[in-house]
Design a protein around this motif. Structure first.
Motif, PDB file in Angstrom:
ATOM      1  N   ARG A   1      44.620-126.263  64.383  1.00  0.00           N
ATOM      2  CA  ARG A   1      45.570-127.375  64.374  1.00  0.00           C
ATOM      3  C   ARG A   1      46.808-127.089  63.521  1.00  0.00           C
ATOM      4  O   ARG A   1      47.931-127.402  63.908  1.00  0.00           O
ATOM      5  CB  ARG A   1      44.866-128.629  63.845  1.00  0.00           C
ATOM      6  N   ARG A   2      46.624-126.445  62.367  1.00  0.00           N
ATOM      7  CA  ARG A   2      47.718-126.286  61.416  1.00  0.00           C
ATOM      8  C   ARG A   2      48.233-124.851  61.286  1.00  0.00           C
ATOM      9  O   ARG A   2      49.235-124.611  60.624  1.00  0.00           O
ATOM     10  CB  ARG A   2      47.284-126.789  60.035  1.00  0.00           C
TER      11      ARG A   2
ATOM     12  N   GLN B   1      51.266-124.793  70.514  1.00  0.00           N
ATOM     13  CA  GLN B   1      50.179-124.725  69.530  1.00  0.00           C
ATOM     14  C   GLN B   1      50.192-123.417  68.739  1.00  0.00           C
ATOM     15  O   GLN B   1      50.853-122.447  69.111  1.00  0.00           O
ATOM     16  CB  GLN B   1      48.830-124.917  70.219  1.00  0.00           C
TER      17      GLN B   1
ATOM     18  N   ALA C   1      48.496-129.863  67.328  1.00  0.00           N
ATOM     19  CA  ALA C   1      49.235-129.953  66.073  1.00  0.00           C
ATOM     20  C   ALA C   1      50.066-131.228  66.022  1.00  0.00           C
ATOM     21  O   ALA C   1      50.519-131.741  67.061  1.00  0.00           O
ATOM     22  CB  ALA C   1      50.132-128.730  65.908  1.00  0.00           C
TER      23      ALA C   1
END
Length: 768
Positions: free
Chosen positions: A111-112, A178, A163
């Protein structure tokens, strides 16, 4: 080092379907059997429905699928009630990422990206762009099946995070924003941007060399150790780590009182590095003990047979070089590319080729500088012999690899271990089928048997240097169970009959791959009678691992159909079925003798003996998942009660004789450790002395029969006697007392092919 290491362990595959409460329910049986410690599969939260636990997804909690923390406490209470300890398996090298949503750290990284608090947990090459995830089908239009659901990207059953601020637009548009990129599963081996466990994309390498990562991934296990709830730790695959020695030093410092063993696979003649551990998980002992029961004189016959059935002479050295090179350049191509990029002074393709050749020529799983310098030099010499055109590149990268502080030198050993495992264990062992009893983890197919003198040297050295190392005969990773190998060892005593029979079978029921056919016939005889579905599952896995006529990536439907048809023919063709049954029955009694002999030797030699679940009775397991089949503990509990009631089972009764040997030996080790403090061979004198192996552990004397068919051919023990070092001894299995001195073996081994001799005053607890 631990003040009191385990006397003996019993391995249980804790998993969904046999959880912590089921394990607690057998603690009374394990105590009666004689072990001092339960040895458990990994207990931390693993990928949903994991049947092994080596794909940990959350290091903060006990796997809820095996009962969670409450069930662990119930297990601890059961162990304490019976005064048993606990040894746990830990997995520092990798984590499970096949189901991203199940792994909070991996999910956050997806995600990050590099901004994730967990970005440094995983061994990711961020400089190569987005994190590649090989989950798509082998179809250029596979991304068309991507969907945006509840703020997540979905590809069939797979879920992926989105994200912050990137969720507008079509699923394809969102995907392209992403930190990760979904790609075809076929691109995984060549293009992945994270280190894996071997070639498994669903297991991502962890950076436990970072103290923060070590602390986070070990906090729970170390808390248990500090609280006295864990007595021992088994470390999975240390060769995959960036700095095994540094890791183990940190682990020892954090758990100073734990019994610590490492899954380090040693090649023949290789020594365990001087690490702050108690020893290995026992594959070195497995190879030495099993080799004792193989007739060394049959090597030439089996070589001739292998050449006949395959139509060619196969060099083990050339075969393994080829399979290791293929592993380096294909299965592990992504890791090879990452290494080559660390040597910009060498043209990329030359760097790749040189590193691959060095890995293929490396004689052991991993070298450890400075002592590993000679191994690197030998690999450089062999690589140069095979590829003189790469001399310049080989010299350039070898200079770099000699520097333990060089990034290339730090990462290359992580490759060699994976190359050895995938190229030899998981490929060559299924292709070179001269005598498959030797195709085992920690063993070498070209070392045809072990003379007693060599075993005694090994055991004596273990007593001096690694007296608390684990010993074993079966694990969840062995290719064939100990009793299958023991029966196959009998074939080494009748090479002529085996050659005639297998050639007849291969002519009558041919398979397009004769080398694999030879493996199949040996395995069938070694495990017969075996359920049809189990043999079908085994041959499909084995053939795909061999990668010669079919493979995991590209299954050959025609070959696999022929393979399964042959298996069915073994059951459905009356003449074939009868011949297979007849030969298996003919070698089974000698196989039982070998089983009892190798089990007693393993349980009494220097080290901490482990019994793999279920193997206290006859066990004809094959490679995983076959060796993780459910164990009927009720049958074992009832049989042990009968033995304790005075029954002395004959050798041919449902494995009860093996249970007698295991239980009496383990109880003796637990009750009288003072009888197992030294090691000395006990000599035999007479015309058939080669058929016995015996040693004195400081009061407990082991006696085991070797090569039982050869012994029967000459009419038995023929006035051969054992020179006992004491005046009077008692056999723990029969209760008989002997006067000592020159003791005739035909008297000593009249009931069983093994004996465990102890002082006659040894208290009854060990035999009750």
């Amino acid at each position: 080092m631990p003040a009191t290491p385990p006397r003996a362990t019993y391995r249980v595959q804790v998993r969904p379907g046999f959880d912590l409460d089921a394990t607690a329910a057998i603690v009374d049986y394990l105590a009666d059997l004689g072990v001092s410690h339960l040895y458990s599969a990994p207990l931390l939260t693993a990928t949903p429905n994991s049947q092994h636990g080596y794909d940990v997804v959350d290091h903060r909690e006990v796997n809820p699928e095996v009962g969670g923390e409450a069930a662990r406490q119930r297990l601890l209470a059961a162990l304490r009630d019976k005064q048993l300890g606990l040894v746990v398996d830990i997995v520092p090298n990798h984590a499970g990422v096949a189901v991203p949503a199940a792994n909070p750290a991996w999910w956050d990284v997806l995600r990050r990206g590099r901004d994730s608090a967990y970005a440094d947990w995983f061994d990711i090459d961020w400089d190569r762009g987005r994190l590649l995830l090989p989950v798509l089908g082998d179809d250029p239009a596979a991304l068309d099946d991507l969907k945006l659901v509840d703020g997540e990207l979905r590809y069939h059953e797979h879920r992926f995070p989105v994200a912050d601020g990137t969720g507008d637009g079509s699923a394809r548009e969102v995907h392209d924003r992403q930190h990760y990129e979904l790609v075809s599963w076929r691109r995984g081996d060549a293009e992945l941007t994270y280190r894996r466990f071997f070639a498994i994309a669903g297991l991502a390498g962890l950076r436990v060399e970072d103290p923060a990562v070590f602390a986070a991934t070990h906090e729970l296990i170390l808390r248990w150790a500090a609280a006295g709830e864990v007595d021992g730790i088994r470390v999975d695959h240390p060769d995959g780590l960036r700095d095994p020695a540094g890791y183990l030093a940190r682990l020892r410092e954090a758990a100073p009182d734990a019994w610590l063993v490492v899954e380090k696979i040693l090649e023949y003649g290789e020594e365990l590095p001087d690490w702050p551990v108690d020893g290995t998980t026992g594959y070195d002992a497995l190879a030495m003990v099993g080799g004792l029961f193989i007739d060394i004189d049959a090597e030439g016959d089996f070589t001739v047979l292998d050449t006949h059935v395959t139509g060619r002479h196969t060099s083990w050295e050339d075969l393994t070089h080829a399979t290791k090179l293929a592993a380096a350049t294909r299965l592990l191509a992504a890791e090879l590319t990452r290494l080559a990029a660390l040597a910009p002074e060498v043209p990329t393709e030359q760097a790749r080729a040189a590193l691959a050749e060095l890995a293929a020529a490396f004689a052991v799983y991993r070298g450890y500088l400075p002592h590993g310098a000679r191994l690197l030099a030998a690999a450089r010499s062999e690589a140069g012999r095979r590829r003189p055109d790469l001399a310049g590149a080989l010299d350039a990268v070898t200079r770099r690899l000699r520097n333990p502080d060089d990034e290339l030198g730090m990462r290359f050993p992580q490759l060699t271990g994976a190359v050895m495992a995938k190229g030899v264990e998981d490929t060559a062992f299924y292709r070179w089928t001269r005598f498959v009893a030797l195709n085992e983890v920690g063993d070498s197919p070209v070392r045809f048997g072990v003379p007693p003198a060599e075993f005694h040297r090994f055991a004596g050295a273990q007593q001096v240097r690694w007296p608390n190392s684990m010993t074993t005969l079966s694990t969840h990773d062995t290719k064939r169970g100990e009793d299958v190998r023991a029966r196959l060892a009998v074939l080494s005593e009748l090479p002529g009959r085996w050659a005639e029979q297998v050639k007849t079978w291969m002519e009558y029921a041919p398979l397009p791959d004769p080398s694999f056919a030879h493996l199949l016939w040996q395995t069938a005889v070694g495990a017969w009678p075996i359920e049809r579905e189990r043999l079908h599952a085994y041959v499909e896995k084995a053939a795909r691992e061999a990668g010669a006529s079919t493979s995991w990536a590209d299954p050959d439907a025609a070959f696999e159909q022929a393979l399964h048809a042959l298996v069915d023919q073994m059951y459905d063709d009356p003449s074939l079925h009868d011949e297979l049954t007849e030969l298996a029955a003919a070698i089974t009694p000698a196989g039982w003798s070998n089983s009892l002999g190798q089990k007693l030797v393993q349980l009494t030699m220097p080290g901490v003996p482990d019994t793999y679940q279920g193997t206290e009775l006859w066990d004809n397991s094959l490679v995983d998942p076959d060796n993780r089949r459910p164990v009927d503990f009720d049958v074992r509990r009832e049989m042990l009660a009968r033995i304790d009631g005075g029954w002395r089972p004959p050798v041919d009764t449902d494995g009860a004789a093996k249970l007698l040997v295991v239980s009496r030996t383990l109880r003796l080790r637990r009750a009288h450790p003072e009888l197992f403090t030294t090691y000395r061979p006990v000599p035999a004198h007479g015309p058939v002395s080669r058929h016995v192996v015996a040693f004195d552990r400081g009061g407990a004397i082991t006696v085991a029969t070797r090569l039982p068919l050869g012994l029967a051919r000459v009419g038995g023990w023929c006035d051969t006697a054992l020179s006992l070092p004491v005046n009077e001894v008692k056999d723990l299995f029969t209760g008989r007392v002997y006067s000592g001195g020159e003791t005739p073996l035909d008297d000593l081994l009249a009931d069983y092919p093994v004996a465990l001799l102890v002082p006659p005053t040894t208290d009854a607890e060990a035999a009750s």
